[in-house]
Design an enzyme around this catalytic site. Structure first.
Site, PDB file in Angstrom:
ATOM      1  CD  GLU A  25      -1.016   0.709   3.647  1.00 51.09           C
ATOM      2  OE1 GLU A  25      -1.541   1.812   3.443  1.00 51.09           O
ATOM      3  OE2 GLU A  25      -1.103   0.104   4.723  1.00 51.09           O
ATOM      4  CE  LYS A 159      -3.744   1.360  11.773  1.00 47.08           C
ATOM      5  NZ  LYS A 159      -4.439   2.368  10.987  1.00 47.08           N
TER       6      LYS A 159
HETATM    7  N1  PSU Z   1      -1.314   1.145   9.578  1.00 44.80           N
HETATM    8  C1  PSU Z   1      -0.121   1.751   9.717  1.00 44.80           C
HETATM    9  N2  PSU Z   1       0.092   2.907   9.056  1.00 44.80           N
HETATM   10  C2  PSU Z   1      -0.863   3.428   8.235  1.00 44.80           C
HETATM   11  C3  PSU Z   1      -2.115   2.753   8.085  1.00 44.80           C
HETATM   12  C4  PSU Z   1      -2.291   1.623   8.788  1.00 44.80           C
HETATM   13  O1  PSU Z   1       0.743   1.296  10.416  1.00 44.80           O
HETATM   14  O2  PSU Z   1      -0.617   4.464   7.631  1.00 44.80           O
HETATM   15  C5  PSU Z   1      -3.143   3.265   7.102  1.00 44.80           C
HETATM   16  C6  PSU Z   1      -3.549   2.125   6.176  1.00 44.80           C
HETATM   17  O3  PSU Z   1      -3.493   2.609   4.861  1.00 44.80           O
HETATM   18  C7  PSU Z   1      -4.976   1.802   6.570  1.00 44.80           C
HETATM   19  C8  PSU Z   1      -5.447   3.165   6.986  1.00 44.80           C
HETATM   20  O4  PSU Z   1      -5.731   1.265   5.524  1.00 44.80           O
HETATM   21  O5  PSU Z   1      -4.349   3.677   7.729  1.00 44.80           O
HETATM   22  C9  PSU Z   1      -6.709   3.110   7.800  1.00 44.80           C
HETATM   23  O6  PSU Z   1      -7.232   4.389   7.868  1.00 44.80           O
HETATM   24  P1  PSU Z   1      -8.714   4.594   8.416  1.00 44.80           P
HETATM   25  O7  PSU Z   1      -8.633   4.223   9.851  1.00 44.80           O
HETATM   26  O8  PSU Z   1      -8.986   6.056   8.174  1.00 44.80           O
HETATM   27  O9  PSU Z   1      -9.590   3.709   7.597  1.00 44.80           O
END
Ligand code: PSU
Ligand code: MN
Length: 300
Positions: A25, A159
């Site tokens: 990603e 996370k």
């Molecule tokens: N985990 C990480 N770093 C990130 C992300 C996840 O360690 O930058 C990013 C990923 O791209 C994941 C997104 O899909 O955060 C999720 O964001 P949200 O909670 O807004 O859906």
């Protein structure tokens, strides 16, 4: 409109010769890691995959084209350009139609990888259910996306900024399978153990490849498989919990909402831990890339 999907030279050659490919990603590069280490980590990750004879396909949208695999200058653009937004699945067509650029989340990356016929994806941590979601309704589109895609995602769990228990419940509801790699506990990203048990454990890439083949035989392949790979050297738990508490309080005070929440809390961690979280985050992504490449080879 320009060519909508653009394959890098390396990825098109790999698709033509059926060489194994691992998707990566780009939100992690543009919004998850600080400059300048974001670019070096992204390059290292691609190299870790190449070193095993597997082809990396970093996915992003640049100037209206969806890139499956990026050239060196494009990786640099994702890392350094100021006009890179964060795109989930629903944003993709709007960004492409306007000729704009965006990094793709887990949801958007898996969607594009699936279109390209790539079935393995390495990342850091998944999005999930945020704390307080019973009021904010903040649940990452990563979950619903993964409930509809033939994809195996290698990550270090979700996370720790999230409501891990609620996320595990949603994964169950959405029929997304979770296996622990050499562990019986669900990893907590910066922590090796989020505090929750996992029902299924696997100990080798071969075992994972066998599960992936079984999914196709049984017809459950269109709901993702999560391979949860715990980080080896974790952050000290009390330090982690303290940084998280100040980050959540600060986010609430600053009125941070929606797609800003994840990048905001990750940045808080990197600053408040004096780079320790960055070092761990980097280790996580690299280890997941290495394991994904191993699984790709075991699939042959
Ligand atoms: N985990 C990480 N770093 C990130 C992300 C996840 O360690 O930058 C990013 C990923 O791209 C994941 C997104 O899909 O955060 C999720 O964001 P949200 O909670 O807004 O859906
Ligand atoms: Mn959200």
């Amino acid at each position: 409109m320009k060519q909508t999907i653009k394959y890098s030279a390396e990825v098109s050659a790999a698709l033509a010769s059926k060489k194994p490919i691992v998707a990566l990603e780009s939100t992690i590069i543009s919004h998850g890691l600080p400059r300048p280490s974001n670019l070096s980590v992204a390059m290292e990750c691609e190299q870790i995959i190449r070193d095993q004879g597997v082809v990396p396909a970093t996915i992003a949208v640049l100037d209206g084209s969806i890139c499956v695999g990026v050239e060196a200058h494009e990786l640099e653009a994702i890392a350094n350009r100021g006009d890179i937004s964060k795109a989930s699945i629903r944003d993709l067509a709007v960004i492409v139609a306007a000729g704009k650029s965006a990094a793709t989340t887990v949801a958007a990356t898996s969607h594009i990888a699936a279109i390209a016929g790539i079935k393995l994806f390495a990342t850091g941590g998944l999005g999930g259910v945020h704390r307080g979601a019973n009021e904010s309704f903040d649940e990452s589109a990563d979950l619903t996306a993964l409930s509809q895609l033939d994809m195996t995602v290698i990550c270090a769990g979700v996370k720790s900024i999230l409501d891990v228990h609620a996320t595990l419940e949603r994964l169950e509801t959405l029929a997304i399978a979770v296996v622990g790699y050499q562990t019986n506990r669900f990893p907590g990203f910066y922590l090796t153990d989020s505090g929750f048990d996992l029902e299924h454990r696997v100990d080798s890439a071969d075992e994972i490849a066998t599960i992936i083949r079984a999914r196709t035989l049984i017809g459950t392949q269109f709901k993702a498989l999560i391979v949860a790979n715990p980080v080896k050297r974790e952050m000290e738990k009390s330090r982690h919990d303290q940084i998280l508490a100040t980050g959540l309080a600060k986010a609430a005070h600053d009125g941070i909402r929606g797609k800003e929440v994840t990048p905001y809390l990750l940045e808080h961690f990197h600053k408040a831990s004096d780079g320790e979280s960055l070092a761990i985050n980097t280790e996580i992504i690299k280890a997941n890339c290495a394991l994904a490449a191993e699984i790709a080879l075991a699939m042959k």
